[in-house]
Scaffold this motif. Structure first.
Motif, PDB file in Angstrom:
ATOM      1  N   ILE A  50      66.704  78.301 -34.895  1.00 53.93           N
ATOM      2  CA  ILE A  50      65.979  79.422 -34.276  1.00 53.93           C
ATOM      3  C   ILE A  50      66.938  80.556 -33.927  1.00 53.93           C
ATOM      4  N   ALA A  51      68.112  80.192 -33.406  1.00 52.87           N
ATOM      5  CA  ALA A  51      69.107  81.221 -33.059  1.00 52.87           C
ATOM      6  C   ALA A  51      69.558  81.985 -34.296  1.00 52.87           C
ATOM      7  N   ASP A  52      69.796  81.276 -35.409  1.00 55.00           N
ATOM      8  CA  ASP A  52      70.253  81.945 -36.631  1.00 55.00           C
ATOM      9  C   ASP A  52      69.139  82.769 -37.283  1.00 55.00           C
ATOM     10  N   TYR A  53      67.893  82.267 -37.240  1.00 56.42           N
ATOM     11  CA  TYR A  53      66.785  83.081 -37.750  1.00 56.42           C
ATOM     12  C   TYR A  53      66.643  84.362 -36.936  1.00 56.42           C
TER      13      TYR A  53
ATOM     14  N   GLY B 156      72.473  89.758 -42.797  1.00 55.99           N
ATOM     15  CA  GLY B 156      71.313  89.019 -42.329  1.00 55.99           C
ATOM     16  C   GLY B 156      70.927  87.854 -43.202  1.00 55.99           C
ATOM     17  N   ALA B 157      71.028  88.003 -44.525  1.00 54.82           N
ATOM     18  CA  ALA B 157      70.630  86.930 -45.433  1.00 54.82           C
ATOM     19  C   ALA B 157      71.492  85.692 -45.248  1.00 54.82           C
ATOM     20  N   ALA B 158      72.761  85.871 -44.898  1.00 52.52           N
ATOM     21  CA  ALA B 158      73.631  84.713 -44.665  1.00 52.52           C
ATOM     22  C   ALA B 158      73.192  83.959 -43.413  1.00 52.52           C
ATOM     23  N   TYR B 159      72.793  84.696 -42.358  1.00 55.33           N
ATOM     24  CA  TYR B 159      72.266  84.018 -41.167  1.00 55.33           C
ATOM     25  C   TYR B 159      70.996  83.238 -41.514  1.00 55.33           C
ATOM     26  N   HIS B 160      70.154  83.842 -42.354  1.00 50.74           N
ATOM     27  CA  HIS B 160      68.925  83.153 -42.765  1.00 50.74           C
ATOM     28  C   HIS B 160      69.241  81.824 -43.451  1.00 50.74           C
ATOM     29  N   ASN B 161      70.214  81.839 -44.355  1.00 54.82           N
ATOM     30  CA  ASN B 161      70.540  80.625 -45.092  1.00 54.82           C
ATOM     31  C   ASN B 161      71.232  79.590 -44.206  1.00 54.82           C
TER      32      ASN B 161
ATOM     33  N   MET C 128      66.407  80.426 -51.368  1.00 53.39           N
ATOM     34  CA  MET C 128      67.339  81.252 -50.649  1.00 53.39           C
ATOM     35  C   MET C 128      66.924  82.710 -50.701  1.00 53.39           C
ATOM     36  N   ILE C 129      67.376  83.440 -49.673  1.00 51.26           N
ATOM     37  CA  ILE C 129      67.079  84.870 -49.648  1.00 51.26           C
ATOM     38  C   ILE C 129      68.245  85.620 -50.248  1.00 51.26           C
ATOM     39  N   ALA C 130      68.010  86.328 -51.327  1.00 49.67           N
ATOM     40  CA  ALA C 130      69.058  87.132 -51.949  1.00 49.67           C
ATOM     41  C   ALA C 130      69.227  88.409 -51.149  1.00 49.67           C
TER      42      ALA C 130
END
Length: 389
Positions: free
Chosen positions: A163-166, A143-148, A1-3
């Motif tokens: 792809i949309a969320d990234y 942004g990190a929440a969209y990544h996860n 995960m991205i912190a």
């Protein structure tokens, strides 16, 4: 995960918000409770998580806090517990902090985000998704929440949504963290069959960090035709003893490991050949089974044999040995094959006043770069590790 890179800022904000709330509340808090809240937050920032938990235990049980201070104390204790790998305890504290409806909005978003990571570590994707969506509803630029969220969609095979969320994550993420979103979106593009966009995203990740191993591996494999065997399928050369047997194992994530082994002449032990790795398709972070299933699966206990090389990866540090062993079983399940066949051990560490910890380590490599590559592969499924020196 991205912190989220703003964690320290939010932690400072949370501490200040707690004090402000305590001072203006109709039910004032004692000065020593405020001091303990400050002390606990400072201990977290200094990496003294056990000390932080002790301070928050004291202040929560004191009865000296109003609802605002109590919510902040549970939130902060959850952070410290999560840092120590105490996932279930962290979820409990985040839930208490959230349910009280007393957190400032920015801190509430962070609590949902942190709990989402914890749920994901437990293999509870639906609950993790709900928390990430709550996060972006409160703070649309998180942004990190969209990544996860994108990782979850990719794991489900819903590449268009991923792809949309990234892409949304890339709107709001900045700095080094953007390489993870580019890499993830590239994997989804590749799974969709759009190699040109996948290549562009891998290259974008490498422009941010030229040594980012997952993107390097993807880019190198992109134009190299490779068979796509089913999970666990084997292909072997026909021939007599001594011929190479090539075993390709593809995980559900698309990472492929090619192990070259040799036929075993009678009476001789098999010799292991080189084990190159490539990632030629979409990977999906985290687990497909729940933690209860994972805990009941037979997994070898910690090895006491010496590692064949000096470089290992550390996957966590725990307060007792049994928790470390359970953590290994869960990590093997979550790793989607990346930890299969790798030796692990639990190392006792006496840190004096900080107490005794049990460090979970794996591997044993002659070259440090190999250990770093393992960490890079694990990071793509949300497993963090470090290479201790």
């Amino acid at each position: 995960m991205i912190a989220n890179r703003r964690s320290k800022g939010i932690l400072h904000y949370a501490a200040m918000a707690a004090v402000a709330a305590l001072l203006i509340s109709a039910v004032p808090a004692r000065a020593d409770a405020i001091d303990d809240l400050h002390g606990g937050a400072q201990a977290i920032e200094q990496g003294q998580y056990a000390q932080a938990i002790s301070l928050f235990d004291k202040v929560i049980s004191s009865g000296a806090l109003n609802e605002h201070g109590l919510a902040l104390a549970h939130h902060h204790r959850g952070i410290a517990e999560q840092k120590l790998g105490q996932t279930a305890a962290a979820i409990g504290d985040y839930s208490k902090a959230i349910s009280g409806n007393a957190l400032p909005e920015a801190v509430l978003a962070r609590a949902h985000y942190n709990r989402g990571i914890a749920y994901s570590q437990q293999g509870e994707d639906a609950k993790a998704e709900a928390d990430y969506r709550a996060t972006v509803k409160l703070v649309p630029s998180y942004g990190a929440a969209y990544h996860n969220l994108a990782n979850i969609e990719r794991r489900r095979g819903n590449q268009k949504a991923a792809i949309a969320d990234y892409s949304k994550a890339l709107e709001y993420m900045s700095g080094d963290a953007r390489k993870y979103a580019f890499h993830g979106r590239g994997l989804s593009y590749e799974a969709e069959g759009d190699k040109s966009k996948a290549k562009a995203d891998y290259e974008a990740a490498l422009r941010i960090d030229g040594n980012f191993a997952p993107a390097k591996t993807e880019l190198a494999a992109l134009d190299r035709p490779q068979p796509k065997p089913l999970i666990g399928s084997d292909t072997a050369t026909n021939g007599k003893e001594g011929k190479a047997k090539v075993i390709r194992v593809a995980s559900a994530s698309g990472w492929e490991t090619t192990a070259v082994r040799y036929a075993n002449p009678a009476g001789n032990k098999p010799k292991a050949g080189p084990v190159p790795t490539s990632n030629a398709a979409v990977q999906s972070p985290e687990r497909q089974v729940n933690i209860g299933d994972a805990a009941n699966r037979p997994v070898p206990e910690a090895s006491t044999a010496p590692a064949p090389g000096p470089y290992q990866v550390q996957l966590g540090a725990y307060r007792d040995e049994e928790t470390a062993k359970v953590a290994w079983r869960n990590l093997v399940t979550r790793s989607q094959g990346r930890l299969s066949g790798i030796e692990h051990r639990v190392v006792r560490a006496d840190l004096g006043e900080r107490g005794i910890f049990y460090r979970l380590r794996a591997g044993g490599y002659a070259e440090e770069s190999v250990a770093h590559r393992l960490c890079a592969r694990l990071s793509t499924v949300g497993i963090e590790c470090v290479v201790p020196r």
